[in-house]
Design a protein around this motif. Sequence first.
Motif, PDB file in Angstrom:
ATOM      1  N   LYS A  76       1.973  -0.450  19.096  1.00 18.81           N
ATOM      2  CA  LYS A  76       2.623  -0.405  17.787  1.00 18.81           C
ATOM      3  C   LYS A  76       3.690   0.676  17.788  1.00 18.81           C
ATOM      4  O   LYS A  76       3.428   1.805  18.193  1.00 18.81           O
ATOM      5  N   ILE A  78       5.876   2.573  15.108  1.00 18.73           N
ATOM      6  CA  ILE A  78       5.858   2.795  13.667  1.00 18.73           C
ATOM      7  C   ILE A  78       7.034   3.684  13.292  1.00 18.73           C
ATOM      8  O   ILE A  78       7.127   4.825  13.741  1.00 18.73           O
ATOM      9  N   ASN A  81       8.623   5.904   6.803  1.00 20.08           N
ATOM     10  CA  ASN A  81       8.932   5.182   5.565  1.00 20.08           C
ATOM     11  C   ASN A  81      10.317   5.500   5.029  1.00 20.08           C
ATOM     12  O   ASN A  81      10.851   4.754   4.222  1.00 20.08           O
ATOM     13  N   LYS A  84      14.956   2.243   6.015  1.00 21.57           N
ATOM     14  CA  LYS A  84      14.900   0.883   5.484  1.00 21.57           C
ATOM     15  C   LYS A  84      14.745  -0.060   6.676  1.00 21.57           C
ATOM     16  O   LYS A  84      15.601  -0.115   7.554  1.00 21.57           O
ATOM     17  N   SER A  85      13.648  -0.794   6.701  1.00 22.40           N
ATOM     18  CA  SER A  85      13.311  -1.640   7.855  1.00 22.40           C
ATOM     19  C   SER A  85      14.403  -2.637   8.215  1.00 22.40           C
ATOM     20  O   SER A  85      14.640  -2.911   9.384  1.00 22.40           O
ATOM     21  N   ASN A  86      15.067  -3.185   7.218  1.00 21.71           N
ATOM     22  CA  ASN A  86      16.084  -4.210   7.470  1.00 21.71           C
ATOM     23  C   ASN A  86      17.351  -3.644   8.102  1.00 21.71           C
ATOM     24  O   ASN A  86      18.120  -4.382   8.711  1.00 21.71           O
ATOM     25  N   HIS A 111       8.090  -5.279  10.549  1.00 19.08           N
ATOM     26  CA  HIS A 111       7.317  -5.825   9.444  1.00 19.08           C
ATOM     27  C   HIS A 111       6.575  -4.654   8.825  1.00 19.08           C
ATOM     28  O   HIS A 111       5.676  -4.088   9.450  1.00 19.08           O
ATOM     29  N   ASN A 112       6.975  -4.246   7.648  1.00 14.51           N
ATOM     30  CA  ASN A 112       6.406  -3.062   6.986  1.00 14.51           C
ATOM     31  C   ASN A 112       6.563  -1.807   7.850  1.00 14.51           C
ATOM     32  O   ASN A 112       5.616  -1.058   8.056  1.00 14.51           O
ATOM     33  N   SER A 113       7.750  -1.609   8.389  1.00  8.61           N
ATOM     34  CA  SER A 113       8.111  -0.452   9.224  1.00  8.61           C
ATOM     35  C   SER A 113       7.353  -0.390  10.546  1.00  8.61           C
ATOM     36  O   SER A 113       7.304   0.646  11.188  1.00  8.61           O
ATOM     37  N   VAL A 114       6.750  -1.504  10.968  1.00 10.09           N
ATOM     38  CA  VAL A 114       5.969  -1.530  12.204  1.00 10.09           C
ATOM     39  C   VAL A 114       6.437  -2.679  13.093  1.00 10.09           C
ATOM     40  O   VAL A 114       6.657  -3.794  12.627  1.00 10.09           O
TER      41      VAL A 114
END
Length: 149
Positions: A76, A78, A81, A84-86, A111-114
């Motif tokens: 993983k 990570i 936060n 911004k993931s996008n 996907h959710n910062s992971v």
Amino acid sequence: MKINWGTGIVIAFGLFMTFILYFVFEVQSNSKYDNDLVVEEYYKHDSHFQDEMVRIQNAQDLKEKPSIVATNEGVKIIFPNGFKSNDIKGNVLLYRPSNKKFDFNTPIALHNSVLLIPQKKLIAGRWDVTIEWQYDKKSYQTKEVVYVN
């Protein structure tokens, strides 16, 4: 025929050279001994070294850094936060020092910062993970070693 010490030294030196040359030719001709370079185009790669150092320094200057964790599901990655993931674009290179046939690249798709690299794509042992990404018009690079069970 009597062999004096000078002839003995020459014979010993000749046998030693034959012994060494045998092993040199054996390693070069036998495909069992893999002696490839770590990077295919070494000199081309080396010319971009300064850019790589800038990306690494950018990553070290971050207050919150991405983390790499080996779990039962896989590896993983990570991201904090605060990102911004996008907006994160880049690649993850998984390098297997023992055999380059297992090396592979994965684009960063969070996907959710992971980002999860599934266990089925990995074999047990050491992996050198290099993350190269861009965020907010700035390039970053992180390198870490992960051991997968």
